[in-house]
Design an enzyme around this catalytic site. Structure first.
Site, PDB file in Angstrom:
ATOM      1  N   THR A  40      71.890 102.386  37.829  1.00 23.70           N
ATOM      2  CA  THR A  40      71.748 103.304  36.699  1.00 23.70           C
ATOM      3  C   THR A  40      73.057 104.081  36.529  1.00 23.70           C
ATOM      4  O   THR A  40      74.057 103.767  37.166  1.00 23.70           O
ATOM      5  CB  THR A  40      70.587 104.298  36.933  1.00 23.70           C
ATOM      6  OG1 THR A  40      70.955 105.206  37.983  1.00 23.70           O
ATOM      7  CG2 THR A  40      69.307 103.563  37.329  1.00 23.70           C
ATOM      8  N   ARG A  41      73.028 105.126  35.702  1.00 24.67           N
ATOM      9  CA  ARG A  41      74.197 105.992  35.539  1.00 24.67           C
ATOM     10  C   ARG A  41      74.219 107.115  36.571  1.00 24.67           C
ATOM     11  O   ARG A  41      75.025 108.046  36.461  1.00 24.67           O
ATOM     12  CB  ARG A  41      74.249 106.572  34.122  1.00 24.67           C
ATOM     13  CG  ARG A  41      74.767 105.589  33.074  1.00 24.67           C
ATOM     14  CD  ARG A  41      74.630 106.091  31.642  1.00 24.67           C
ATOM     15  NE  ARG A  41      75.106 107.441  31.467  1.00 24.67           N
ATOM     16  CZ  ARG A  41      74.333 108.475  31.147  1.00 24.67           C
ATOM     17  NH1 ARG A  41      73.021 108.336  31.011  1.00 24.67           N
ATOM     18  NH2 ARG A  41      74.852 109.668  30.972  1.00 24.67           N
ATOM     19  N   LYS A  42      73.366 107.040  37.568  1.00 25.25           N
ATOM     20  CA  LYS A  42      73.402 108.014  38.668  1.00 25.25           C
ATOM     21  C   LYS A  42      74.512 107.590  39.623  1.00 25.25           C
ATOM     22  O   LYS A  42      74.282 106.931  40.635  1.00 25.25           O
ATOM     23  CB  LYS A  42      72.051 108.077  39.374  1.00 25.25           C
ATOM     24  CG  LYS A  42      70.933 108.651  38.510  1.00 25.25           C
ATOM     25  CD  LYS A  42      69.608 108.686  39.259  1.00 25.25           C
ATOM     26  CE  LYS A  42      68.504 109.255  38.378  1.00 25.25           C
ATOM     27  NZ  LYS A  42      67.186 109.248  39.057  1.00 25.25           N
ATOM     28  N   THR A  43      75.724 107.974  39.248  1.00 14.57           N
ATOM     29  CA  THR A  43      76.913 107.581  39.997  1.00 14.57           C
ATOM     30  C   THR A  43      77.733 108.815  40.361  1.00 14.57           C
ATOM     31  O   THR A  43      77.523 109.897  39.812  1.00 14.57           O
ATOM     32  CB  THR A  43      77.787 106.631  39.159  1.00 14.57           C
ATOM     33  OG1 THR A  43      78.121 107.276  37.920  1.00 14.57           O
ATOM     34  CG2 THR A  43      77.048 105.334  38.856  1.00 14.57           C
TER      35      THR A  43
ATOM     36  N   ILE B 247      72.881 103.233  44.527  1.00 15.31           N
ATOM     37  CA  ILE B 247      74.133 103.967  44.720  1.00 15.31           C
ATOM     38  C   ILE B 247      73.909 105.252  45.496  1.00 15.31           C
ATOM     39  O   ILE B 247      74.559 105.498  46.516  1.00 15.31           O
ATOM     40  CB  ILE B 247      74.805 104.252  43.368  1.00 15.31           C
ATOM     41  CG1 ILE B 247      75.282 102.928  42.747  1.00 15.31           C
ATOM     42  CG2 ILE B 247      75.979 105.228  43.519  1.00 15.31           C
ATOM     43  CD1 ILE B 247      75.821 103.041  41.344  1.00 15.31           C
TER      44      ILE B 247
END
Length: 274
Positions: free
Chosen positions: A123-126, A260
């Site tokens: 996902t965009r949980k970076t 992540i």
């Protein structure tokens, strides 16, 4: 990696008065980088960028995504002793972090493959500033990177729906989006999933739904003859402990932020050889 990025990371680590690395005589040296545990490799290109910038000859027989065993040598290094010391911590940090992501991703992909060919996506949980590299690590582990940024596709999330409603949000998205951008809608019920499909959503994300509810929703969508090109994705609360149950649901994509943000660093070390 851009030269400006390399210099940014080096500036952060070296500071203004690097006594530690200059204590040793600056001489031609040979060192190796090796893993202390089994892992899937990622970040080799990042490491090579630092070695090239610092004039270090780095040789490896591996490629991104290769699985290696404890004790295997990832890089053989030849170059200035001072330069190798200066590259050490930055390179090991990147390799440890990115190999950790790739290793966890590969484990999740292998679990899903026991049941289906469903894609496993991140996902965009970076980490801010590291998204490109973290998503490439997911790819190295056999996963899908999902969106790299907000411009890749249009995602209508729960907060959009609360402010606009599904119908208005999809209508606005269809007017504003390029023909190259898919429209994804996040839903939490079978009814909303069916509505999103009828309104022309390209991707429907079933968010925070139990596997049994997902199976019921899939049945509802099939009975309604939803077009085959509509992608069904699930997300929310999925981890190693329950991944197999989601893999049995028949969805096209399982997205996991945990690939992540819950990946454990791999223990990788550098050692000088005499």
């Amino acid at each position: 990696m851009l030269t400006s990025e390399i210099e940014h990371y080096l500036r952060e680590d070296l500071g203004y008065n690097d006594v530690s690395c200059t204590l040793v005589p600056d001489m031609e040296a040979h060192a190796v980088i090796f893993t202390k545990e089994d892992c899937t490799l990622a970040g080799l290109d990042v490491a090579k960028s630092f070695f090239d910038y610092l004039g270090i000859n780095a040789e490896t027989e591996y490629m991104e995504g290769n699985t290696i065993k404890k004790g295997d040598v990832i890089f053989s290094l030849h170059g200035s002793s001072v330069s190798i010391l200066r590259a050490e911590r930055i390179v090991l940090n990147f390799l440890g972090h990115l190999c950790g992501i790739a290793t966890l991703t590969r484990r999740c992909v292998d679990i899903v493959r026991n049941f289906s060919d469903t894609k496993v996506a991140c996902t965009r949980k970076t980490t801010p500033g590291l998204r490109e590299h973290e998503k490439k690590a997911v790819i190295a582990g056999g996963g899908d990177p999902h969106r790299f940024n907000l411009s890749d596709s249009v995602m209508i999330k729960d907060n959009h729906v609360k402010m606009m409603g599904i119908e208005s949000a999809i209508e606005s998205a269809r007017k504003m989006a390029s023909f190259t951008q898919k429209i994804e809608v996040e839903v939490e019920s079978s009814g909303d999933a069916l509505l999103a499909a009828r309104l022309g959503a390209d991707i429907i994300m079933l968010d925070n739904m139990e596997p049994s509810a997902i199976i019921d929703t899939m049945t509802t969508l099939r009975k309604a003859s939803v077009p085959e090109h509509v992608i069904i994705e699930v997300s929310g609360g999925i981890n190693l402990g329950n991944l197999d149950e989601y893999a049995k649901t028949g969805v096209h994509v399982i997205s996991m932020g945990s690939l992540i943000h819950q990946a454990r660093w791999v223990d990788i070390s550098l050692e000088f050889l005499s």
